[in-house]
Design an enzyme around this catalytic site. Structure first.
Site, PDB file in Angstrom:
ATOM      1  N   ASN A   1       0.853  -1.195   0.000  1.00  0.00           N
ATOM      2  CA  ASN A   1       0.000   0.000   0.000  1.00  0.00           C
ATOM      3  C   ASN A   1       0.882   1.235   0.000  1.00  0.00           C
ATOM      4  O   ASN A   1       1.936   1.273   0.645  1.00  0.00           O
ATOM      5  CB  ASN A   1      -0.907   0.022   1.232  1.00  0.00           C
ATOM      6  CG  ASN A   1      -1.684   1.328   1.361  1.00  0.00           C
ATOM      7  OD1 ASN A   1      -1.339   2.185   2.159  1.00  0.00           O
ATOM      8  ND2 ASN A   1      -2.724   1.491   0.563  1.00  0.00           N
TER       9      ASN A   1
ATOM     10  N   GLU B   1      -1.383   0.715  -5.076  1.00  0.00           N
ATOM     11  CA  GLU B   1      -1.459   2.060  -5.659  1.00  0.00           C
ATOM     12  C   GLU B   1      -0.271   2.361  -6.575  1.00  0.00           C
ATOM     13  O   GLU B   1      -0.391   3.158  -7.515  1.00  0.00           O
ATOM     14  CB  GLU B   1      -1.535   3.121  -4.561  1.00  0.00           C
ATOM     15  CG  GLU B   1      -2.850   3.184  -3.819  1.00  0.00           C
ATOM     16  CD  GLU B   1      -2.933   2.198  -2.665  1.00  0.00           C
ATOM     17  OE1 GLU B   1      -3.960   2.217  -1.952  1.00  0.00           O
ATOM     18  OE2 GLU B   1      -1.980   1.407  -2.483  1.00  0.00           O
TER      19      GLU B   1
ATOM     20  N   ASP C   1      -6.578  21.544   8.301  1.00  0.00           N
ATOM     21  CA  ASP C   1      -7.046  20.542   7.354  1.00  0.00           C
ATOM     22  C   ASP C   1      -7.607  21.209   6.107  1.00  0.00           C
ATOM     23  O   ASP C   1      -7.482  22.417   5.907  1.00  0.00           O
ATOM     24  CB  ASP C   1      -8.078  19.621   8.012  1.00  0.00           C
ATOM     25  CG  ASP C   1      -7.989  18.198   7.497  1.00  0.00           C
ATOM     26  OD1 ASP C   1      -7.789  18.018   6.282  1.00  0.00           O
ATOM     27  OD2 ASP C   1      -8.124  17.259   8.295  1.00  0.00           O
TER      28      ASP C   1
END
Length: 427
Positions: free
Chosen positions: A138, A201, A249
């Site tokens: 991953n 990925e 964020d």
């Protein structure tokens, strides 16, 4: 990354900052003042490395990295997700890096972006790990707070890496990790895609690179990583957590402080001319990398409802997360509202959705506003859904994420098409 930088300097606006800049707040000021430029800071007070930012902070730059145009990005991502390509070419650390030594994060110009940040944050670091049960690899991007010269804590949401760490923790074992910093934008984008846990990925990234991607075999962990500017090797510790945050964020507001897993680093590798990639939190680079890979999910869901969907955009003004604009070739009067419902279900974080005809450019905010201004009657074309689960990033949402969602059908009524024909759009 450096080869792509040459393209950016040739075809896009690139600023080189020669004056001495500190990683503590000063560097971030340049990024805030030049949100869509590529910036190279050549004289960092705390480090011998240069800092680069803005390599993929516009759709045009990302399109160039994917060898397509802006309108083709969604289809390009879908094609790569559906056709991951195995990678066979692997090089050693010694083939790529001139410096290999015990990890010391103080040598890397890691930025502190805002005064209330929990500390310096790695914002472009991709963590590579393998599933302890299946050995599937991953690669995913995570923000990482510096705790010391060889320790980090990473924000891990409940997805693949979280699952890997949980499985390793159940075995009372550390999870081997490698952290790659400074990659080609196409590789970076692939690490943000939403693929099944059985899909690698990096094989999605290899599709972006037409099957020509090369990996690097790590020195102290059993992992392979993409070509990068800086490589860190270590392990995510079992049963150890540290405070992560506060940090800004996607919505340009502070996220909450959480207890997150700790990474202990062993080795670091870089070249004498390596550059550190800094992504401005809540900047366009952050928004596009997080939002673009969600557009195919919406496109597929809408296409199952209205096959004549043309394109989907999670808009920059909506943080590439909370607002979607969707273009369709309208065939029946109810298509717009069906598209709204499909989109809201496909991307649960979506808060507002606008559906427009194909004569409206969904990548142009003024064009979208034109459609709303000229084709919407509030009592007929606005759909409101109270009490729906939304995004934890939405400052308006309740603590459990509950919010009110809205859809706007800004398509032309089929029985009055001539009245709404755009003169400038027609021949």
């Amino acid at each position: 990354m450096k080869e792509f930088l040459k393209t950016l300097e040739k075809d896009f606006n690139t600023l080189r900052i020669g004056e001495e800049v500190s990683v503590n707040l000063e560097a971030a000021e340049f990024l805030k003042k030049n949100p869509k430029d590529t910036i190279i800071m050549e004289n960092i007070h705390e480090s011998n490395m240069k800092v680069v930012s803005g390599i993929c902070n516009t759709r045009e730059k990302i399109a160039r990295a994917l060898n397509t145009d802006v309108a083709g990005i969604t289809q390009r991502i879908m094609g790569a997700i559906n056709n991951p390509m195995p990678i066979s070419d692997c090089q050693s650390v010694q083939d790529i890096f001139s410096v290999s030594k015990p990890a010391d994060l103080s040598e890397i110009p890691i930025l502190t972006y805002y005064s209330r940040d929990g500390g310096p944050y790695i914002t472009s670091g991709v963590i590579i790990a393998k599933d302890p049960e299946t050995d599937v690899r991953n690669a995913s991007i995570h923000r990482m707070l510096v705790l010391g010269k060889d320790r980090l804590t990473a924000r891990i949401v409940p997805r693949h890496l979280y699952t890997y760490h949980q499985r390793a923790e159940a075995l009372d074992e550390p999870l081997e990790v490698a952290i790659a910093i400074g990659m080609h934008p196409a590789t970076l984008l692939a690490t943000t895609t939403s693929v099944p846990i059985t899909v690698d990925e990096l094989e999605v990234a290899n599709n972006f690179h037409q099957g020509e991607m090369k990996l690097i075999k790590c020195e102290t962990v059993d992992l392979e990583v993409p070509e990068c500017e800086i490589l860190l090797e270590g392990k995510m510790l079992p049963h150890e957590r540290a405070e992560e945050g506060p940090f800004v964020d996607l919505t340009d507001t502070y996220d909450v402080v959480r207890m997150e897993p700790v990474i202990e680093l062993d080795r670091m590798h870089y070249r004498h001319d390596s550059m550190y990639h800094a992504i401005m939190p809540a900047g366009f680079e952050h928004k596009l990398l997080q939002g673009l890979p969600q557009e195919p999910r919406i496109f597929n869901a809408v296409q199952n409802t209205v096959p004549t969907v043309k394109n989907v955009a999670l808009t920059e003004g909506g943080c590439c997360w909370l607002h979607a604009a969707i273009s369709i070739q309208k065939q029946t009067q109810g298509d717009g509202k069906n598209v709204i419902m499909a989109a809201l279900a496909a991307h649960p974080s979506l808060k507002h959705c606008v559906v427009v005809d194909e004569d409206v450019n969904i990548f142009n905010a003024e064009d979208i506003e034109y459609a709303i201004a000229t084709r919407v009657k509030g009592d007929e074309d606005i759909l409101i859904v109270p009490g729906a689960r939304g995004s934890s990033l939405d400052p308006c949402a309740k603590p459990d994420g509950t919010t009110t969602k809205m859809g706007v059908d800004a398509t032309k009524p089929l029985d009055k098409l001539e009245k709404f024909e755009r003169v400038s759009f027609s021949n």
